[in-house]
Motif scaffolding. Structure first.
Motif, PDB file in Angstrom:
ATOM      1  N   GLU A   1      30.110  50.313  41.018  1.00  0.00           N
ATOM      2  CA  GLU A   1      30.933  50.166  39.813  1.00  0.00           C
ATOM      3  C   GLU A   1      32.325  50.746  40.029  1.00  0.00           C
ATOM      4  OE1 GLU A   1      30.558  48.828  36.861  1.00  0.00           O
ATOM      5  OE2 GLU A   1      28.448  48.255  36.848  1.00  0.00           O
TER       6      GLU A   1
ATOM      7  N   ALA B   1      34.425  48.311  42.101  1.00  0.00           N
ATOM      8  CA  ALA B   1      34.444  46.920  41.646  1.00  0.00           C
ATOM      9  C   ALA B   1      35.881  46.409  41.629  1.00  0.00           C
ATOM     10  CB  ALA B   1      33.835  46.823  40.245  1.00  0.00           C
TER      11      ALA B   1
ATOM     12  N   SER C   1      39.713  43.649  38.033  1.00  0.00           N
ATOM     13  CA  SER C   1      39.478  42.851  36.824  1.00  0.00           C
ATOM     14  C   SER C   1      38.079  43.082  36.246  1.00  0.00           C
ATOM     15  CB  SER C   1      39.670  41.366  37.140  1.00  0.00           C
ATOM     16  OG  SER C   1      38.758  40.947  38.146  1.00  0.00           O
ATOM     17  N   GLN C   2      37.160  43.593  37.078  1.00  0.00           N
ATOM     18  CA  GLN C   2      35.786  43.810  36.631  1.00  0.00           C
ATOM     19  C   GLN C   2      35.437  45.285  36.457  1.00  0.00           C
ATOM     20  OE1 GLN C   2      33.178  41.797  39.419  1.00  0.00           O
ATOM     21  NE2 GLN C   2      34.576  40.078  39.620  1.00  0.00           N
ATOM     22  N   ARG C   3      36.325  46.138  36.867  1.00  0.00           N
ATOM     23  CA  ARG C   3      36.012  47.572  36.877  1.00  0.00           C
ATOM     24  C   ARG C   3      35.976  48.125  35.453  1.00  0.00           C
ATOM     25  NH1 ARG C   3      38.576  52.411  40.576  1.00  0.00           N
ATOM     26  NH2 ARG C   3      38.306  54.085  39.084  1.00  0.00           N
ATOM     27  N   ARG C   4      34.887  48.815  35.143  1.00  0.00           N
ATOM     28  CA  ARG C   4      34.733  49.442  33.825  1.00  0.00           C
ATOM     29  C   ARG C   4      34.996  50.940  33.855  1.00  0.00           C
ATOM     30  NH1 ARG C   4      29.030  48.208  31.728  1.00  0.00           N
ATOM     31  NH2 ARG C   4      28.470  48.643  33.884  1.00  0.00           N
TER      32      ARG C   4
END
Length: 594
Positions: A246, A249, A252-255
């Motif tokens: 994570e 990532a 654009s997808q990293r939380r």
């Protein structure tokens, strides 16, 4: 059957419908109904969901009723609002651990936990749960009685607490959400958490999760000796690697927020308990939970020790750490066509005449690390980036030793590279540079980059180190200027040969008049100090053009050159190992590098 007694009629209606869809029988009743208590003790009732307050009933009476009832059936109490701080909770508000407490706005949690209370918790629980349910002791007690023995796993994520201190509550809550989702996704994955196992959150405020193991296929109860430990180890590695995934990532997808650079260590403890009709079942469960918690803390300690051993292995090895090099160029005579030509050829050769030197950047030989099957550090080798390495080194108290190993690798592989070798160094190592400079005996010109992201606690020693470097024809650069502990006052006192502007100051400077004004002022001050400015992290020609117009002398970044192994750079420049490298002029205070 689940008895629902809440004044929130919309919530009760929705909950009844959603539970019915999941095959769970529920019935609504008013708390003020004279038959409420009678209904609570009906043989079919396996759980009660009720408000924490009822009209006409003293609050203390509600506490007594639900605390006592919680020793017989599952009880979930719904509050109107969440208490953000313990100081907001009055002594008379305290429910025992036998009661699960949620707020009316946590509908998914209420639904999952109610599904948890359905009377057959191990059958399709995840499929009935939109989120991980909250802990209630009646479920493991039922399992313990049915199976005769129960395996308990405790996930200790208390290391996340430091995130709250370092980065604030919003970042902390985002990290907790990512951890929740990682665990939920591992629920049902082979080798992690079986779908028939019961996964639940300890409480809304703790960083602890519990897993109650369904009966062993082989034994019908507790698994064979050693099996729980193996499950705990597999789960620990799975969670840690999923969290690192994570972290790395795509943007654009990293939380995970950008400020978080590493994942706190997680530990999974284990313990097995047996049912004993001569001992209160609540006492058996509480003892098992405490023992599992202590085992999780012991595993955290073991995990830290393994990470320390990993760092020691990397530091001592001759082949696990390797140096890559990124070129630094004189900016003023570079044009856009030359940059395009270098990009088209995928070679540094067209820019050869503009080379000032090379910065050494440490890398992990991932193939070599992966080939050592004995490594068991809780982190996959592919995540061992430089920032992660130094974060782990600081965490395990070997930051100075790692820094020294990086310097040694930088000097060993830089032979014959033209220009000045720029090497990162921690301030505390620079204080003892007279003992470390022997690594650089074969390097004609060397400059040490002192990171401005670490505090310089002894300015007098720093000044003595600078003078020592000057006597030995070595330079000093102030790295990462613009972040961390950097200040113009320190720069004036240290008077470095080069000031490296941090990427944050350079990014999109062509579009930001405020950055431009700030950097222009610093360039003027640098010229007065006879100090050279190096802009790092340049990725577009538009950025480079603005910096060039400002009179900045040196440039570094992906626009011109990505870090490479020394051999590749030598091949591109046509340098043979048998040749003697041409001496490159080291940039000293007062030199004209334009």
């Amino acid at each position: 059957m689940i008895l629902i007694a809440t004044k929130h009629t919309d919530l009760a209606k929705k909950l009844n419908a959603d539970l019915a869809q999941r095959g769970v029988k529920a019935k609504s009743i008013q708390l003020s109904d004279p038959n409420f208590l009678r209904e609570c003790y009906h043989p079919e009732v396996t759980a009660v969901i009720a408000d924490d307050e009822a009209p006409g009933i003293p609050r203390e009476a509600n506490l007594d009723i639900f605390n006592a009832l919680g020793r017989r059936v599952s009880v979930l109490v719904i509050r109107d609002k969440r208490f953000e701080e313990e100081s907001q909770v009055r002594e008379t508000d305290n429910f025992t651990d036998h009661v699960t407490i949620l707020t009316k706005d946590q509908y998914d949690e209420i639904l999952s936990t109610a599904s948890f209370f359905s009377g057959s918790p191990t059958e399709g629980l995840k499929a009935r749960s939109p989120v991980i349910p909250f802990y209630n002791p009646q479920i493991p007690i039922t399992m313990l009685k049915n199976f005769g023995g129960l395996g308990i796993l405790t996930l200790d994520a208390s290391g996340f607490n430091k995130i709250s201190v370092d980065y604030g509550i919003d970042v902390y809550n985002k990290m907790k959400r990512v951890l929740h989702d990682v665990l939920f996704n591992l629920w049902g994955v082979q080798g992690c958490i079986r779908e028939s196992d019961v996964l639940c959150r300890r409480s809304a405020t703790s960083n602890s999760y519990l897993i109650f193991m369904n009966r062993s296929r082989e034994t019908g109860g507790l698994p064979y000796p050693g099996a729980l430990e193996k499950v705990a180890d597999r789960l620990t590695n799975a969670i840690n690697n999923a969290m690192w995934q994570e972290l790395f990532a795509p943007r654009s997808q990293r939380r995970i927020p950008d400020c978080v650079q590493s994942i706190p260590l997680l530990g999974v403890g284990f313990f097995g308990v047996l049912n004993n009709p001569c001992i209160d079942v609540h006492e058996i469960l509480d003892n098992g939970l405490e023992a599992s918690k202590q085992m999780a803390q012991a595993q955290l300690k073991r995990g830290r020790e393994r990470q320390r051993e990993l760092m020691q292995t990397l530091i001592q090895s001759d082949d696990l750490l390797t140096a890559h090099y990124q070129a630094v160029f004189y900016l003023q005579n570079i044009d856009q066509e030359t940059v395009k030509k270098a990009a088209e050829q995928k070679s540094i050769a067209p820019l050869k005449q503009h080379i000032f030197g090379f910065e050494s950047l440490i890398r992990v030989n991932q193939d070599a690390v992966a080939s050592h099957n004995s490594f068991d550090s809780g982190i996959d080798s592919k995540y061992l980036r430089p920032d992660v390495l130094f974060s782990l080194a600081k965490y395990t108290n070997v930051a100075l030793e790692l820094d020294q190993a990086c310097m040694k690798q930088a000097a060993k592989q830089a032979t014959l590279l033209p220009g000045t070798l720029m090497v990162n160094i921690l301030p505390r190592n620079l204080y003892y540079i007279d003992r470390l400079k022997l690594h650089f005996d074969g390097v004609p010109h060397c400059m040490f980059e002192v990171s401005e992201s670490e505090a310089i606690n002894n300015l007098d020693l720093m000044l003595k180190s600078r003078d020592h470097l000057e006597r030995h024809n070595m330079g000093i650069a102030a790295d990462d200027f613009g972040k961390g502990y950097s200040s113009l006052e320190r720069i004036i006192k240290i008077r470095p040969d080069v000031i490296k502007f941090d990427r944050g100051m350079i990014q999109e400077i062509d579009k930001d008049p405020v950055k431009q004004a700030y950097v222009r002022g610093l360039v003027t001050a640098a010229k007065i100090l006879n100090t050279t400015i190096l802009a790092e992290g340049v990725e577009t020609w538009e950025e480079a053009a603005v910096l060039k117009e400002m009179g900045i002398e040196l440039i570094q970044g992906f626009l011109l050159h990505r870090p490479m192994a020394a051999k590749i750079i030598k091949d591109q420049l046509g340098i043979k190992e048998t040749e003697k490298a041409e001496d490159a002029k080291v940039v000293r205070r007062g030199d004209n590098v334009a």
